[in-house]
Write an enzyme that holds these catalytic residues in place. Structure first.
Site, PDB file in Angstrom:
ATOM      1  N   ASN A   9       2.524   7.303   9.597  1.00 12.89           N
ATOM      2  CA  ASN A   9       1.867   7.993   8.491  1.00 12.89           C
ATOM      3  C   ASN A   9       0.398   8.157   8.867  1.00 12.89           C
ATOM      4  O   ASN A   9      -0.375   7.207   8.786  1.00 12.89           O
ATOM      5  CB  ASN A   9       2.031   7.148   7.214  1.00 12.89           C
ATOM      6  CG  ASN A   9       1.252   7.696   6.040  1.00 12.89           C
ATOM      7  OD1 ASN A   9       0.752   8.825   6.085  1.00 12.89           O
ATOM      8  ND2 ASN A   9       1.140   6.898   4.982  1.00 12.89           N
ATOM      9  N   LYS A  11      -1.842   9.808   7.407  1.00 13.29           N
ATOM     10  CA  LYS A  11      -2.719   9.948   6.234  1.00 13.29           C
ATOM     11  C   LYS A  11      -3.685  11.127   6.446  1.00 13.29           C
ATOM     12  O   LYS A  11      -3.299  12.109   7.075  1.00 13.29           O
ATOM     13  CB  LYS A  11      -3.440   8.622   5.951  1.00 13.29           C
ATOM     14  CG  LYS A  11      -2.433   7.460   5.871  1.00 13.29           C
ATOM     15  CD  LYS A  11      -3.015   6.186   5.335  1.00 13.29           C
ATOM     16  CE  LYS A  11      -1.922   5.105   5.313  1.00 13.29           C
ATOM     17  NZ  LYS A  11      -2.375   3.854   4.740  1.00 13.29           N
ATOM     18  N   HIS A  95       3.838   7.134  -2.013  1.00 16.04           N
ATOM     19  CA  HIS A  95       2.988   6.179  -1.295  1.00 16.04           C
ATOM     20  C   HIS A  95       2.006   5.545  -2.275  1.00 16.04           C
ATOM     21  O   HIS A  95       1.542   6.208  -3.213  1.00 16.04           O
ATOM     22  CB  HIS A  95       2.233   6.899  -0.170  1.00 16.04           C
ATOM     23  CG  HIS A  95       1.544   5.947   0.745  1.00 16.04           C
ATOM     24  ND1 HIS A  95       0.340   5.375   0.435  1.00 16.04           N
ATOM     25  CD2 HIS A  95       1.921   5.419   1.928  1.00 16.04           C
ATOM     26  CE1 HIS A  95      -0.009   4.543   1.412  1.00 16.04           C
ATOM     27  NE2 HIS A  95       0.928   4.549   2.326  1.00 16.04           N
ATOM     28  N   GLU A  97      -1.014   4.951  -2.112  1.00 12.41           N
ATOM     29  CA  GLU A  97      -2.300   5.662  -2.252  1.00 12.41           C
ATOM     30  C   GLU A  97      -2.152   6.842  -3.211  1.00 12.41           C
ATOM     31  O   GLU A  97      -3.078   7.166  -3.956  1.00 12.41           O
ATOM     32  CB  GLU A  97      -2.805   6.112  -0.867  1.00 12.41           C
ATOM     33  CG  GLU A  97      -3.320   4.912  -0.076  1.00 12.41           C
ATOM     34  CD  GLU A  97      -3.176   5.020   1.430  1.00 12.41           C
ATOM     35  OE1 GLU A  97      -2.959   6.120   1.954  1.00 12.41           O
ATOM     36  OE2 GLU A  97      -3.269   3.958   2.083  1.00 12.41           O
ATOM     37  N   GLU A 167       6.264  -1.486   0.911  1.00 14.67           N
ATOM     38  CA  GLU A 167       4.889  -1.612   1.375  1.00 14.67           C
ATOM     39  C   GLU A 167       4.077  -2.385   0.346  1.00 14.67           C
ATOM     40  O   GLU A 167       3.578  -1.785  -0.630  1.00 14.67           O
ATOM     41  CB  GLU A 167       4.269  -0.226   1.564  1.00 14.67           C
ATOM     42  CG  GLU A 167       4.985   0.634   2.576  1.00 14.67           C
ATOM     43  CD  GLU A 167       4.044   1.682   3.173  1.00 14.67           C
ATOM     44  OE1 GLU A 167       3.863   1.670   4.391  1.00 14.67           O
ATOM     45  OE2 GLU A 167       3.479   2.468   2.414  1.00 14.67           O
ATOM     46  N   GLY A 173      -3.465  -1.415   5.193  1.00 14.03           N
ATOM     47  CA  GLY A 173      -4.801  -1.162   5.738  1.00 14.03           C
ATOM     48  C   GLY A 173      -5.748  -2.335   5.614  1.00 14.03           C
ATOM     49  O   GLY A 173      -6.953  -2.181   5.793  1.00 14.03           O
ATOM     50  N   SER A 213       0.039  -2.974   7.566  1.00 13.92           N
ATOM     51  CA  SER A 213      -0.595  -3.629   8.712  1.00 13.92           C
ATOM     52  C   SER A 213       0.397  -4.041   9.802  1.00 13.92           C
ATOM     53  O   SER A 213       0.250  -5.104  10.392  1.00 13.92           O
ATOM     54  CB  SER A 213      -1.436  -4.820   8.251  1.00 13.92           C
ATOM     55  OG  SER A 213      -2.483  -4.377   7.400  1.00 13.92           O
TER      56      SER A 213
HETATM   57  P1  PGA Z   1      -1.200   0.461   7.466  1.00 10.96           P
HETATM   58  O1  PGA Z   1      -0.606   1.560   6.453  1.00 10.96           O
HETATM   59  O2  PGA Z   1      -0.190   0.341   8.592  1.00 10.96           O
HETATM   60  O3  PGA Z   1      -2.514   1.038   7.920  1.00 10.96           O
HETATM   61  O4  PGA Z   1      -1.347  -0.801   6.704  1.00 10.96           O
HETATM   62  C1  PGA Z   1       0.761   1.622   6.142  1.00 10.96           C
HETATM   63  C2  PGA Z   1       1.003   2.739   5.171  1.00 10.96           C
HETATM   64  O5  PGA Z   1       0.163   2.959   4.297  1.00 10.96           O
HETATM   65  O6  PGA Z   1       2.040   3.445   5.221  1.00 10.96           O
END
Ligand code: PGA
Length: 257
Positions: A9, A11, A95, A97, A167, A173, A213
């Site tokens: 992803n 983003k 997601h 976010e 997640e 992140g 992460s």
């Molecule tokens: P990350 O993000 O691997 O940077 O923690 C995962 C995601 O948001 O799908």
């Protein structure tokens, strides 16, 4: 048999040029990855160029969000058909976010999920609790509501086409990863929920990715858990070496369904 799936992803990162550069670096590193489904989810603006660059490669393409309507006066939105005809086979939905910053709700996730199945995209539906929810011991309640909400109205025949990504929001992140045991516990819980609604065989056929992460150093241990079928990778998918190493960590973990 569940084939593990690793999706990157990206983003809101990478211009068209940057996307093509990353793909060019990645492709040679993704030889010998039979047995894993690999998917890249660049921003919308890079999809068509990425589709061209990935022609013939064993790598799928996905969008990061879509609208539930097929067309119309929805300024700024993108439809399932637009994604499909841009070369996408997958679509990330719900997601955290999008839930946190763009008012995504279980209801809108559900509408999008039903629309994606209707047109033939494979939805990757994200669920997960915040730190506050985990500390308040309501992880299962939150995940139950998100899973039930997302799957409302999904026909039994379509269940195995849906991919769930667990997640935990506190792990996205942040550098904090759920331990393999913490993740496995929630993955098993999600499978049990699906089993309640659709039966054991259907639940056993659904792929459940872990995200938050994931790095080359922790991927192997996470993906070795019996109910973890690959990962949804954010930060580490923006560099070819780490992403390819994560893909390699999933080789040979196909599951009996
Ligand atoms: P990350 O993000 O691997 O940077 O923690 C995962 C995601 O948001 O799908």
């Amino acid at each position: 048999m569940r084939t593990p799936i690793v999706a990157g992803n990206w983003k809101m990162n990478k211009t068209v040029e940057g996307s093509l550069q990353l793909i060019a670096e990645l492709l040679p590193l993704l030889q010998d990855t039979a047995g894993v489904e690999v998917v890249l989810c660049p921003p919308f603006t890079s999809l068509w160029a990425a589709h061209q660059a990935l022609r013939g490669a064993p790598v799928g393409l996905g969008g990061q969000d879509m609208h539930w309507e097929f067309s119309g006066a929805y300024t700024g939105e993108v439809s399932a058909e637009m994604l499909l005809t841009c070369g996408c086979r997958y679509i990330i939905l719900g997601h955290s976010e999008r839930r946190a910053y763009f008012s995504e709700t279980d209801e809108t996730v559900n509408r999008k999920l039903l629309a994606s199945l209707k047109i033939g995209l494979i939805p990757i539906v994200c669920v997960g609790e915040t730190l506050q929810e985990r500390q308040g011991n309501v992880t299962q309640q939150v995940v139950r509501q998100q899973v039930r909400g997302a799957f409302t109205g999904v026909e039994p025949a379509d269940v195995s086409r849906v991919i769930v990504a667990y997640e935990p929001v506190w792990a996205i992140g942040t550098g904090l990863t759920a331990t393999p045991a913490q993740a496995q516990e929630v993955h098993a819980f999600i499978r049990a929920l699906l089993s309640e609604s659709y039966g054991t065989a259907a639940a056993a056929s659904v792929r459940i990715q872990y995200g938050g992460s994931v790095k080359p150093e922790n991927a192997g241990e996470l993906f070795a858990q019996p109910d973890i079928d690959g990962g949804l990778i954010g930060g580490a998918s923006l560099q070819a070496g780490p992403f390819a190493a994560i893909v390699k960590a999933t080789v040979n973990v196909s599951r009996e369904a």
